[in-house]
Design a protein around this motif. Structure first.
Motif, PDB file in Angstrom:
ATOM      1  N   UNK A 119       1.249  -1.141  -0.070  1.00 36.20           N
ATOM      2  CA  UNK A 119      -0.302  -0.169  -0.042  1.00 36.20           C
ATOM      3  C   UNK A 119       1.004   0.951  -0.050  1.00 36.20           C
ATOM      4  N   UNK A 120       2.325   1.092   0.507  1.00 36.29           N
ATOM      5  CA  UNK A 120       2.509   1.989   0.149  1.00 36.29           C
ATOM      6  C   UNK A 120       3.482   2.848  -0.701  1.00 36.29           C
ATOM      7  N   UNK A 121       3.845   1.467  -1.008  1.00 31.30           N
ATOM      8  CA  UNK A 121       4.148   1.307  -2.568  1.00 31.30           C
ATOM      9  C   UNK A 121       3.200   2.203  -3.770  1.00 31.30           C
ATOM     10  N   UNK A 122       2.276   1.640  -4.008  1.00 29.35           N
ATOM     11  CA  UNK A 122       1.260   2.287  -4.785  1.00 29.35           C
ATOM     12  C   UNK A 122       0.918   4.177  -3.948  1.00 29.35           C
ATOM     13  N   UNK A 123       0.813   3.873  -2.718  1.00 33.05           N
ATOM     14  CA  UNK A 123       1.042   5.694  -2.480  1.00 33.05           C
ATOM     15  C   UNK A 123       1.994   6.419  -3.390  1.00 33.05           C
ATOM     16  N   UNK A 124       3.405   5.993  -3.287  1.00 38.66           N
ATOM     17  CA  UNK A 124       4.045   6.469  -3.402  1.00 38.66           C
ATOM     18  C   UNK A 124       4.347   6.936  -5.295  1.00 38.66           C
ATOM     19  N   UNK A 125       4.187   5.710  -5.805  1.00 44.15           N
ATOM     20  CA  UNK A 125       3.699   5.626  -7.139  1.00 44.15           C
ATOM     21  C   UNK A 125       2.692   7.042  -7.727  1.00 44.15           C
ATOM     22  N   UNK A 126       1.410   6.796  -7.115  1.00 44.38           N
ATOM     23  CA  UNK A 126       0.703   7.550  -7.443  1.00 44.38           C
ATOM     24  C   UNK A 126       0.554   9.382  -6.794  1.00 44.38           C
ATOM     25  N   UNK A 127       2.256   9.483  -5.661  1.00 43.65           N
ATOM     26  CA  UNK A 127       2.453  11.255  -5.509  1.00 43.65           C
ATOM     27  C   UNK A 127       3.456  11.462  -6.676  1.00 43.65           C
ATOM     28  N   UNK A 128       4.094   9.653  -6.790  1.00 51.13           N
ATOM     29  CA  UNK A 128       4.929  10.245  -7.812  1.00 51.13           C
ATOM     30  C   UNK A 128       4.851  10.862  -9.254  1.00 51.13           C
TER      31      UNK A 128
END
Length: 478
Positions: A119-128
């Motif tokens: 979930x952290x990874x997906x939120x990070x990708x969205x942030x990018x």
């Protein structure tokens, strides 16, 4: 003579390289000032090296690996910020986000830490993606300031409750839910040494030293409290310390605080159990959408507030108020969140403690590179991290919580439709033990109050959409 001349020539080349990389003269600074600024910021935020592993190890992740992951994640992210954005900002796993990861997503919701990392990874990708498009500006503009401030304060209250709980100052109570503990209790419990009085001492020391602007106040407070506990180990008789049933197998041998050295060569094999272990596929669940949104929101608004505040203090704005390099710094921050996931870290984010380095002259990425290199050196201090008792470090957690709560002063206390949703957000984060639930209650309250007060025009499209999402969450996913 030739040797001296050669040394001066080499120094000139080094300064010339740093000048080209960081544009020192353009920012009216020099190498010495930048290095001292980096040291200052590192000392003020280095508590995260000890606090993050203590918090996240409660998910079942190994402490040793988390310590190395914290140091590596902070080092790589901060050096990236310095070299790419040329900003004097330190980054590390986010306080509040690590607690949400541990106690809400893994603890209360029951997901594995691997799925939580997904979930952290997906939120990070969205942030990018948001950082390279106009979605970032839309998000920042669409969320009202009152709710942004409330998110920071709410995370603070959430952290404060955790700090009070794990220092042992607050304990469960069947009648009143919680109650104050016996402050004279010293002993061993399920999670390690317990000493509520010393935990409170840690907080008070840090608060007083910080008010007096003592350099390294947080580290001094933790260190003094640890020293007191260490002295108690040797001075007081063994039967002074109460040993809980679940701690009898290990408590007598470990000592109240045990000393195993200060330095050791890092064993990177300790990273293996958590390195690249994020379960990204497992995070593709409808039930995890609010979790991903929470990681994203808190990261975005904390980052934006920190970076804009640092930019103002570092005079990175032109006469028209435009911030030089803000886009690059946001990209560096968002990319760091994705990179940190690989090491087993919660979202890596910019730290407001960076203002400490700016206050002593830090203006460029050389400050950040210095911070990053110091975090890399921090990997050698694992024995020290293992020695620090949880109650000493949790005192710092309470202190950080108080700082975050101060954001409520920015609310419009004359407008009920602004401050009531903010207070609701803040309180519900702590009382439901969930940052995600607090944000959901805040958005729903904001929308209903604005509509009820005849101010529906003040509700942005983004707030409408998110309110609908959170209402659906409570109907279908609770």
């Amino acid at each position: 003579m030739e040797q001296v001349s050669e040394n001066y020539e080499n120094q000139a080349k080094e300064v010339g390289l740093l000048e080209r990389l960081f544009k020192l003269s353009e920012h009216n600074t020099n190498v010495k000032t930048e290095v001292m600024a980096g040291l200052t910021t590192f000392v003020t935020m280095s508590y995260i090296m000890f606090l993050n592993p203590i918090i996240m190890s409660k998910t079942g992740m190994p402490f040793d690996g988390l310590f190395l992951a914290t140091c590596l994640g902070a080092a790589i992210a901060t050096i990236l910020m310095g070299l790419y954005a040329n900003w004097p900002v330190g980054l590390a796993p986010g306080m509040g986000l690590n607690a949400f990861f541990t106690f809400s997503v893994v603890g209360a919701m029951g997901y594995s830490w691997q799925i939580a990392l997904g979930a952290v990874f997906l939120s990070g990708v969205i942030f990018v993606l948001m950082s390279v498009t106009r979605l970032r500006e839309w998000m920042l503009d669409s969320i009202p300031m009152s709710l942004r401030l409330a998110m920071t304060a709410g995370v603070g209250l959430f952290l404060g409750f955790i700090g009070l709980r794990f220092t042992g100052i607050v304990v469960p109570n069947p009648d009143n839910v919680v109650a104050i503990a016996d402050l004279t209790h010293f002993g061993f419990g399920k999670f390690g040494p317990e000493a509520p009085a010393l935990g409170f001492l840690s907080f008070l020391l840090i608060a007083v030293l910080s008010y007096r602007k003592v350099f390294g106040a947080v580290l001094i407070g933790i260190g003094v409290t640890t020293l007191v506990a260490f002295i108690m180990t040797w001075v007081l008789p063994a039967d002074f310390f109460v040993i809980a049933e679940e701690a009898k197998a290990w408590a007598p041998a470990s000592g109240f605080v045990s000393y195993n050295g200060l330095l050791a060569v890092p064993e990177f094999s300790a990273l293996e159990p958590i390195l690249w272990k994020a379960d990204i596929a497992g995070a593709f669940q409808v039930a995890l959408i609010p979790v991903i949104v929470t990681f994203l929101f808190v990261n975005i608004f904390d980052t934006a507030g920190t970076l804009m505040g640092v930019a103002e203090r570092a005079k990175l704005q032109d006469k028209n108020g435009k911030i030089h390099g803000l886009s690059k710094s946001l990209k560096a921050d968002s990319i760091s969140s994705v990179i940190g996931t690989g090491f087993g870290c919660p979202p890596v984010t910019s730290y407001v403690e960076s203002a400490a380095g700016v206050s002593v002259g830090g203006r460029t990425g050389l400050t950040a590179v210095t911070i990053g290199l110091l975090f890399a050196v921090g990997m050698f201090f694992l024995p020290l991290a293992q020695m620090l008792p949880g109650f000493a470090v949790d005192g710092a957690l309470i202190y950080v919580a108080m700082l975050m709560m101060s954001s409520l002063k920015g609310l419009d206390w004359e407008d009920l439709t602004e401050y009531a949703p903010a207070v609701c957000t803040t309180i519900m984060m702590a009382f439901t033990f969930s940052i995600a639930n607090g944000i959901a209650f805040g958005f729903i309250t904001y929308t209903v109050l604005k509509v009820g007060a005849g101010k529906s025009k003040e509700i942005s499209a983004g707030v409408w959409a998110l309110t609908a999402l959170f209402v659906a969450k409570f109907i279908f996913l609770t």
